[in-house]
Motif scaffolding. Structure first.
Motif, PDB file in Angstrom:
ATOM      1  N   VAL A   1       0.854  -1.217   0.000  1.00  0.00           N
ATOM      2  CA  VAL A   1       0.000   0.000   0.000  1.00  0.00           C
ATOM      3  C   VAL A   1       0.864   1.230   0.000  1.00  0.00           C
ATOM      4  O   VAL A   1       0.655   2.177  -0.784  1.00  0.00           O
ATOM      5  CB  VAL A   1      -0.935  -0.018   1.252  1.00  0.00           C
ATOM      6  CG1 VAL A   1      -1.580   1.341   1.422  1.00  0.00           C
ATOM      7  CG2 VAL A   1      -1.995  -1.089   1.073  1.00  0.00           C
ATOM      8  N   GLU A   2       1.893   1.219   0.849  1.00  0.00           N
ATOM      9  CA  GLU A   2       2.797   2.389   0.880  1.00  0.00           C
ATOM     10  C   GLU A   2       3.452   2.581  -0.477  1.00  0.00           C
ATOM     11  O   GLU A   2       3.562   3.699  -1.001  1.00  0.00           O
ATOM     12  CB  GLU A   2       3.885   2.170   1.948  1.00  0.00           C
ATOM     13  CG  GLU A   2       3.472   2.643   3.320  1.00  0.00           C
ATOM     14  CD  GLU A   2       4.506   2.288   4.385  1.00  0.00           C
ATOM     15  OE1 GLU A   2       4.100   2.181   5.553  1.00  0.00           O
ATOM     16  OE2 GLU A   2       5.696   2.119   4.039  1.00  0.00           O
ATOM     17  N   GLU A   3       3.825   1.429  -1.027  1.00  0.00           N
ATOM     18  CA  GLU A   3       4.489   1.546  -2.342  1.00  0.00           C
ATOM     19  C   GLU A   3       3.542   2.162  -3.370  1.00  0.00           C
ATOM     20  O   GLU A   3       3.917   3.021  -4.167  1.00  0.00           O
ATOM     21  CB  GLU A   3       4.926   0.161  -2.827  1.00  0.00           C
ATOM     22  CG  GLU A   3       6.326  -0.192  -2.372  1.00  0.00           C
ATOM     23  CD  GLU A   3       6.745  -1.556  -2.915  1.00  0.00           C
ATOM     24  OE1 GLU A   3       7.766  -2.071  -2.461  1.00  0.00           O
ATOM     25  OE2 GLU A   3       6.038  -2.084  -3.809  1.00  0.00           O
ATOM     26  N   LEU A   4       2.273   1.675  -3.329  1.00  0.00           N
ATOM     27  CA  LEU A   4       1.282   2.214  -4.283  1.00  0.00           C
ATOM     28  C   LEU A   4       1.116   3.718  -4.112  1.00  0.00           C
ATOM     29  O   LEU A   4       1.130   4.481  -5.088  1.00  0.00           O
ATOM     30  CB  LEU A   4      -0.073   1.533  -4.048  1.00  0.00           C
ATOM     31  CG  LEU A   4      -0.306   0.212  -4.804  1.00  0.00           C
ATOM     32  CD1 LEU A   4      -1.615  -0.391  -4.373  1.00  0.00           C
ATOM     33  CD2 LEU A   4      -0.291   0.430  -6.310  1.00  0.00           C
ATOM     34  N   LEU A   5       0.999   4.123  -2.826  1.00  0.00           N
ATOM     35  CA  LEU A   5       0.812   5.563  -2.576  1.00  0.00           C
ATOM     36  C   LEU A   5       2.008   6.352  -3.087  1.00  0.00           C
ATOM     37  O   LEU A   5       1.871   7.379  -3.760  1.00  0.00           O
ATOM     38  CB  LEU A   5       0.642   5.801  -1.066  1.00  0.00           C
ATOM     39  CG  LEU A   5      -0.758   5.504  -0.511  1.00  0.00           C
ATOM     40  CD1 LEU A   5      -0.751   5.656   1.004  1.00  0.00           C
ATOM     41  CD2 LEU A   5      -1.776   6.447  -1.125  1.00  0.00           C
TER      42      LEU A   5
ATOM     43  N   LYS B   1       4.049   5.524  -5.357  1.00  0.00           N
ATOM     44  CA  LYS B   1       4.083   5.524  -6.831  1.00  0.00           C
ATOM     45  C   LYS B   1       3.111   6.566  -7.369  1.00  0.00           C
ATOM     46  O   LYS B   1       3.440   7.319  -8.283  1.00  0.00           O
ATOM     47  CB  LYS B   1       3.689   4.113  -7.322  1.00  0.00           C
ATOM     48  CG  LYS B   1       4.000   3.920  -8.800  1.00  0.00           C
ATOM     49  CD  LYS B   1       4.003   2.431  -9.149  1.00  0.00           C
ATOM     50  CE  LYS B   1       4.131   2.245 -10.635  1.00  0.00           C
ATOM     51  NZ  LYS B   1       2.938   2.720 -11.342  1.00  0.00           N
ATOM     52  N   ALA B   2       1.906   6.607  -6.728  1.00  0.00           N
ATOM     53  CA  ALA B   2       0.915   7.596  -7.192  1.00  0.00           C
ATOM     54  C   ALA B   2       1.456   9.010  -7.031  1.00  0.00           C
ATOM     55  O   ALA B   2       1.322   9.857  -7.931  1.00  0.00           O
ATOM     56  CB  ALA B   2      -0.384   7.419  -6.402  1.00  0.00           C
ATOM     57  N   GLU B   3       2.117   9.226  -5.878  1.00  0.00           N
ATOM     58  CA  GLU B   3       2.668  10.567  -5.654  1.00  0.00           C
ATOM     59  C   GLU B   3       3.730  10.899  -6.686  1.00  0.00           C
ATOM     60  O   GLU B   3       3.775  12.007  -7.237  1.00  0.00           O
ATOM     61  CB  GLU B   3       3.310  10.597  -4.252  1.00  0.00           C
ATOM     62  CG  GLU B   3       2.953  11.828  -3.459  1.00  0.00           C
ATOM     63  CD  GLU B   3       3.589  11.777  -2.085  1.00  0.00           C
ATOM     64  OE1 GLU B   3       3.037  11.071  -1.225  1.00  0.00           O
ATOM     65  OE2 GLU B   3       4.636  12.426  -1.917  1.00  0.00           O
ATOM     66  N   ARG B   4       4.565   9.903  -7.004  1.00  0.00           N
ATOM     67  CA  ARG B   4       5.623  10.132  -7.987  1.00  0.00           C
ATOM     68  C   ARG B   4       5.029  10.441  -9.347  1.00  0.00           C
ATOM     69  O   ARG B   4       5.496  11.321 -10.065  1.00  0.00           O
ATOM     70  CB  ARG B   4       6.534   8.898  -8.088  1.00  0.00           C
ATOM     71  CG  ARG B   4       7.820   9.051  -7.310  1.00  0.00           C
ATOM     72  CD  ARG B   4       8.682   7.827  -7.424  1.00  0.00           C
ATOM     73  NE  ARG B   4       8.206   6.743  -6.577  1.00  0.00           N
ATOM     74  CZ  ARG B   4       8.153   5.451  -6.971  1.00  0.00           C
ATOM     75  NH1 ARG B   4       8.555   5.113  -8.155  1.00  0.00           N
ATOM     76  NH2 ARG B   4       7.708   4.530  -6.133  1.00  0.00           N
ATOM     77  N   ASP B   5       3.952   9.689  -9.684  1.00  0.00           N
ATOM     78  CA  ASP B   5       3.285   9.973 -10.982  1.00  0.00           C
ATOM     79  C   ASP B   5       2.779  11.391 -11.045  1.00  0.00           C
ATOM     80  O   ASP B   5       2.968  12.097 -12.040  1.00  0.00           O
ATOM     81  CB  ASP B   5       2.104   9.004 -11.165  1.00  0.00           C
ATOM     82  CG  ASP B   5       2.608   7.610 -11.563  1.00  0.00           C
ATOM     83  OD1 ASP B   5       1.822   6.665 -11.508  1.00  0.00           O
ATOM     84  OD2 ASP B   5       3.802   7.533 -11.950  1.00  0.00           O
ATOM     85  N   GLU B   6       2.136  11.823  -9.915  1.00  0.00           N
ATOM     86  CA  GLU B   6       1.596  13.199  -9.897  1.00  0.00           C
ATOM     87  C   GLU B   6       2.711  14.213 -10.109  1.00  0.00           C
ATOM     88  O   GLU B   6       2.602  15.142 -10.910  1.00  0.00           O
ATOM     89  CB  GLU B   6       0.927  13.451  -8.524  1.00  0.00           C
ATOM     90  CG  GLU B   6      -0.477  12.912  -8.441  1.00  0.00           C
ATOM     91  CD  GLU B   6      -1.435  13.658  -9.340  1.00  0.00           C
ATOM     92  OE1 GLU B   6      -2.355  13.029  -9.878  1.00  0.00           O
ATOM     93  OE2 GLU B   6      -1.244  14.889  -9.523  1.00  0.00           O
TER      94      GLU B   6
END
Lengths: 335, 133
Positions: free
Chosen positions: A6-10, A12-17
């Motif tokens: 979950v942390e990784e997903l978050l 990753k999402a932040e990095r994408d943004e």
């Protein structure tokens, strides 16, 4: 494990943004100047990155172009929008950059004859009103032009003037006079134009029949008359013994200046090959002409032989018959 | 400036072939570049395609010359070869000279008679300085 993912997903999402934002925002030392009316963005930053790139600056140039275009598009997205036929359209402001002239400045034209005269005499154009009160129709009419105030061709009653022939048509006279004035005006306009463009009007020197025209004048008049048809003289028949005019062929057409170099080379090499082959080439036109001439000669010889034989046959049977036959044949041959 | 017509090309090739024969095709078809013949003001110029494209940007009345002038067409459409063509003809020449005797006389003459005069162009004295003593 799950917490990790979950942390990784978050993350990753932040990095994408962040990446998206980075793509959209561009950092420039000096702000760009925008002229959205012309869709123009001017970048005054010194191009140090490009200069120091080395022999292949393409990648840096492309990056620079992308950045500037991104900034321009960002600006465009801030414009007011509207809907035009199911499409979202941005309304561009007025262009601020002044574009240079497309064509060169028009050169001053020479003055017309009237302008020269007016300048000489010091005549200034007097300001006149366009509309004049017309008593007859009881309304304001133009001074000149369509439905003018005093149009002498439109009068319904004309008194025959004192010394004129009573049988003369005064209405037709006025219409004719107006036509002549219009034609004269048109001629002067064309003359002014010809003077401005430094060309000559086509002279109508020999066109009006006077009875004292030279052979050349008549010939010229005839040529002009021939060409003055809708098909520019293409289907005009000639008189029985009239000769065709010289120099009326098509203008020569040359190959384009840089056409196909390979084709040019090929045709030249072919020409050289033919020249060097030392064998006489068959010239089709000359061969066919020769053939036709030979056939004609054979025909003529045959006809002459037939007429000779006919003469000899009709010779022996009686004088009268002979004379008749001879005259008949003679007439035939002469024809 | 325009390319030559078929007739003009034929006349010109016939003239040049008198000097260099079949080697003319080496002038037409060169390995080191595309060269072409162009006509400008009745003069024939032998010019590389690159230079010809540059010359096309100059207006006709201002253009004086381009490439090498091979010769010109006279008023009666005969081709006159010029000395400026020498540099291109010399490598392929079959023996340059002026005939000393007519063709018929050449056949009947003894083996030691002079048949051809070699006329030097102006640069030959400089070019062959060593061999000419």
């Amino acid at each position: 494990m799950e917490g990790h993912s979950v942390e990784e997903l978050l993350a990753k999402a932040e990095r994408d943004e962040a990446e998206k934002l980075q793509r959209i925002t561009v950092h420039k030392e000096l702000e760009l100047e925008f002229d959205l009316g012309n869709l123009l963005a001017t970048d005054r930053n010194p191009p140090t990155a490009v200069r120091s790139a080395g022999p292949t600056p393409e990648a840096d140039l492309r990056a620079l172009a992308r950045d500037n275009t991104q900034l321009l598009i960002n600006q465009l997205w801030q414009l007011p929008t509207e809907r035009v036929e199911e499409a979202l359209v941005a309304r561009l402001p007025e262009p601020t950059t002044r574009l240079p002239r497309e064509k060169p400045v028009p050169r001053p034209r020479p003055l017309t004859r009237w302008q020269q005269f007016a300048r000489l005499k010091g005549i200034r154009p007097k300001k006149k009103t366009n509309l004049v009160w017309d008593e007859v129709s009881g309304q304001w009419r133009r001074r000149w032009g369509y439905q003018r105030a005093r149009d002498d061709t439109k009068e319904w009653l004309i008194e025959v003037p004192g010394g004129a022939d009573p049988m003369e048509d005064q209405f037709a006279k006025r219409i004719q006079a107006k036509k002549e004035r219009v034609a004269k005006n048109e001629l002067n306009r064309l003359r002014n134009l010809a003077r401005a463009h430094k060309t000559q009007l086509p002279s109508a020197a020999g066109m009006h029949p006077t009875g004292h025209q030279s052979k050349e004048e008549l010939g010229r008049a005839m040529q002009v008359a021939k060409v003055s048809t809708a098909s520019v003289g293409r289907f005009q028949e000639r008189l029985p013994k009239e000769k065709a005019p010289r120099g009326s062929g098509k203008k020569r057409k040359f190959q384009p200046l840089f056409g196909d170099f390979a084709a040019e080379k090929k045709s030249q090499l072919e020409l050289l090959r033919v020249m060097n082959s030392k064998k006489p080439q068959l010239d089709v036109t000359r061969a066919t002409n020769k053939q036709m001439r030979e056939e004609d000669q054979e025909e003529a010889a045959k006809r002459r032989k037939m007429s000779q034989k006919g003469k000899m046959n009709s010779g022996p049977p009686g004088l009268g018959g002979k004379r008749k036959g001879r005259q008949h044949q003679g007439g035939k041959r002469r024809k | 400036m325009r390319p030559l017509t078929e007739e003009e090309t034929r006349v010109m090739f016939e003239k040049i072939a008198k000097y260099i024969g079949e080697n003319l095709q080496l002038l037409v078809d060169r390995p080191d570049g595309t060269y072409c013949f162009r006509l400008h003001n009745d003069r024939v110029y032998y010019v590389s395609e690159k230079i010809m494209k540059l010359a096309a940007n100059i207006s006709g009345d201002k253009l004086v010359s381009l490439g090498t002038c091979f010769g010109k067409f006279t008023k009666t459409h005969k081709f006159r070869l010029h000395i400026t063509a020498l540099d291109y003809l010399a490598p392929y020449a079959k023996g340059f000279g002026v005939a000393a005797k007519s063709t018929q006389d050449c056949r009947k003459v003894d083996p030691m008679a002079i048949v051809v005069f070699h006329q030097a162009d102006i640069g030959e004295y400089v070019r062959h300085e060593e061999t000419l003593t």
